[in-house]
Design a protein around this motif. Sequence first.
Motif, mmCIF file in Angstrom:
data_model
loop_
_atom_site.group_PDB
_atom_site.id
_atom_site.type_symbol
_atom_site.label_atom_id
_atom_site.label_comp_id
_atom_site.label_asym_id
_atom_site.label_seq_id
_atom_site.Cartn_x
_atom_site.Cartn_y
_atom_site.Cartn_z
ATOM 1 N N PHE A 259 15.087 40.571 15.640
ATOM 2 C CA PHE A 259 14.735 41.668 14.744
ATOM 3 C C PHE A 259 15.090 41.341 13.297
ATOM 4 O O PHE A 259 14.374 41.727 12.366
ATOM 5 C CB PHE A 259 15.465 42.943 15.182
ATOM 6 C CG PHE A 259 15.345 44.083 14.214
ATOM 7 C CD1 PHE A 259 14.206 44.883 14.186
ATOM 8 C CD2 PHE A 259 16.373 44.358 13.307
ATOM 9 C CE1 PHE A 259 14.091 45.936 13.280
ATOM 10 C CE2 PHE A 259 16.254 45.410 12.404
ATOM 11 C CZ PHE A 259 15.124 46.192 12.395
ATOM 12 N N ARG A 344 20.468 46.159 15.595
ATOM 13 C CA ARG A 344 19.665 46.603 14.461
ATOM 14 C C ARG A 344 20.465 47.246 13.331
ATOM 15 O O ARG A 344 20.014 47.210 12.180
ATOM 16 C CB ARG A 344 18.536 47.517 14.947
ATOM 17 C CG ARG A 344 17.434 46.739 15.656
ATOM 18 C CD ARG A 344 16.374 47.643 16.244
ATOM 19 N NE ARG A 344 16.875 48.413 17.382
ATOM 20 C CZ ARG A 344 16.108 49.149 18.176
ATOM 21 N NH1 ARG A 344 14.793 49.209 17.961
ATOM 22 N NH2 ARG A 344 16.632 49.830 19.186
ATOM 23 N N ALA A 478 15.834 43.873 20.458
ATOM 24 C CA ALA A 478 16.934 44.229 19.567
ATOM 25 C C ALA A 478 18.307 43.935 20.153
ATOM 26 O O ALA A 478 19.316 44.059 19.453
ATOM 27 C CB ALA A 478 16.853 45.714 19.224
ATOM 28 N N GLU A 507 14.065 51.177 14.623
ATOM 29 C CA GLU A 507 13.172 50.039 14.396
ATOM 30 C C GLU A 507 12.522 50.068 13.022
ATOM 31 O O GLU A 507 12.336 49.028 12.401
ATOM 32 C CB GLU A 507 12.075 50.032 15.469
ATOM 33 C CG GLU A 507 11.128 48.840 15.405
ATOM 34 C CD GLU A 507 11.782 47.527 15.772
ATOM 35 O OE1 GLU A 507 11.300 46.470 15.304
ATOM 36 O OE2 GLU A 507 12.786 47.528 16.535
#
Length: 569
Positions: A259, A344, A478, A507
């Motif tokens: 990510f 994340r 992630a 996200e």
Amino acid sequence: MKKILSIAAVCLLGFGILPSCDEKLIEEPKSILTPAFFSTAQGFRSGLDAAYAGTRMFWGNQDLFTITVIGTDEFFTGQDGNNNINKYNSNYLPNNGQVTNTWTNCYTFINTCNGLVDNAEKITGIDETEKKRMVAEAKFLRANFYFILVQFWGDVTLNKTFQSLPSTSASRSPMAEVYDFIIEDLNEAVKTLPASPVTGGVLPGKATAAAAKHLLAKVYLTRAGSVAAKGDDYKNAHTIATGLIESGASLGLGLLQDFGQVHAEGNEGSREVLWTVQHTSNLAYNGPNNSGGADNVLNHMWVPQYENQPGMKRDVNYGRPYIRCVPTRWLTDTVFADRTNDTRYGKTFQTVWYSNNAASISRWPATLPPGAPANAQPGGLKFSVGDTAIYMPGKDVSNAAVAAAPYLLIPPKNYTIRLSPTMFKYFDTKRADLNYPSIRPVIVYRLAETYLIAAEALLMDGQAGAAVPYINAVRERAAYPGGNAQVMRVKASDLTLDFILDERSRELCGENMRWWDLVRTGKLVERVKKHNLESAPNIQSPKHLLRPIPQNQVDAVVTGDPYPQNPGW
């Protein structure tokens, strides 16, 4: 419709003076252009360049950022923001500049696209295959501009043909007609555009069928949550989204493994990216004093006042502190609560600043505080250049621990509108001067959102089980390496609309779409009242579910029926 059409007619000047998105094009600015120029091969090419250049007025521009990012459950106004529109207060009026600019720019470049579509048949000197592709690009861009309009304002004026003269009358078309026109444009674009961004010869930022399919799925999903909904909207949304995902390998598309690499500088053309808006290093169009609105200033919007802290000064690596917005505590503390399994948070927010200024490093007091480091010396420097100067641990610590830390230790209870975790997706460390706007492309559509569109549409279509693999694909990506992917997976019973909105925040936070997400799902007022303490007292339904029609648009209609304002305004 004086405001719309007079401005739209003036857009003819745009394709002579705005920079091209095509790196191979040699620009030849024109001082005087007329509608007839559209019917020449040179004018036709310049018109398409102008339509692409118009996208810079939205993605990267402070206006769209302001009215999609701030005033949601994710972000509220920072120290230097002070935008009434984000607070939904009594000073948020139909003459708001961000609202007016967005409306005007949409119609300006819609008219440019109309000129391309209308004049295509009479153009000679351009290969028919190329011309057909150019028209498809214009329709893709036109669909984007109308989609902005219909999401913000509902019923809007639907101009399907090129306007060369101003008018003083106008009416609003039903939202359903606008959506039908958008969908028609995108379906036609899909048939002709190159398959994907990695197709041979497709320049960065150019429209492709993959980008058009993503947008088409999103349009169906959005219409499904509106008063213009049709019975098969959710089905169409997930069918198109899943089809794009399943064909990803053959198109050279796919989720990146990390990510953190999605928004890495220089990686804006990765296999996950479906469409970007290109920005230019030409200071005539993208310089620090450009008032044309096409600058990419997203690199500045999130930057806090780090430079006022001990051991710090302004630095191109940390950016120029505009601090227009800061994250809500809900975003940092609840949405990103899982930092054991989910990467994340650390790959979205900056929480550490390293000292870059020896002259301002602070010293220990004559009497050391309890818990001070063993190497602390009364009157000595607390740290050296290169050491941690500011640290936000993301969890609360005692006041004694804050006092004993050699650096500025800021737990969540001490976040302010000047200093808090800082989203760095748009940081640009390659600028010649930290005051300059960014020249990075802005990622508008990417495949991870296609997965989330598919999941949401399937859930809303009563197929929660079928939605699970799509949301799990994003969550598994992630996860920290080493077996955590299993922990990140969810079951059908876990899926709700609120869960998907939370997942979209993890996200996609800050990616110029949150206000639209909340309106589409009917959650704007509920979640703003719950999670945004600044906006909660003022936001109202149904008034704030649409933006006000700009006052100068209403005032400009002096022939025929008055131009209707949105409810509550």
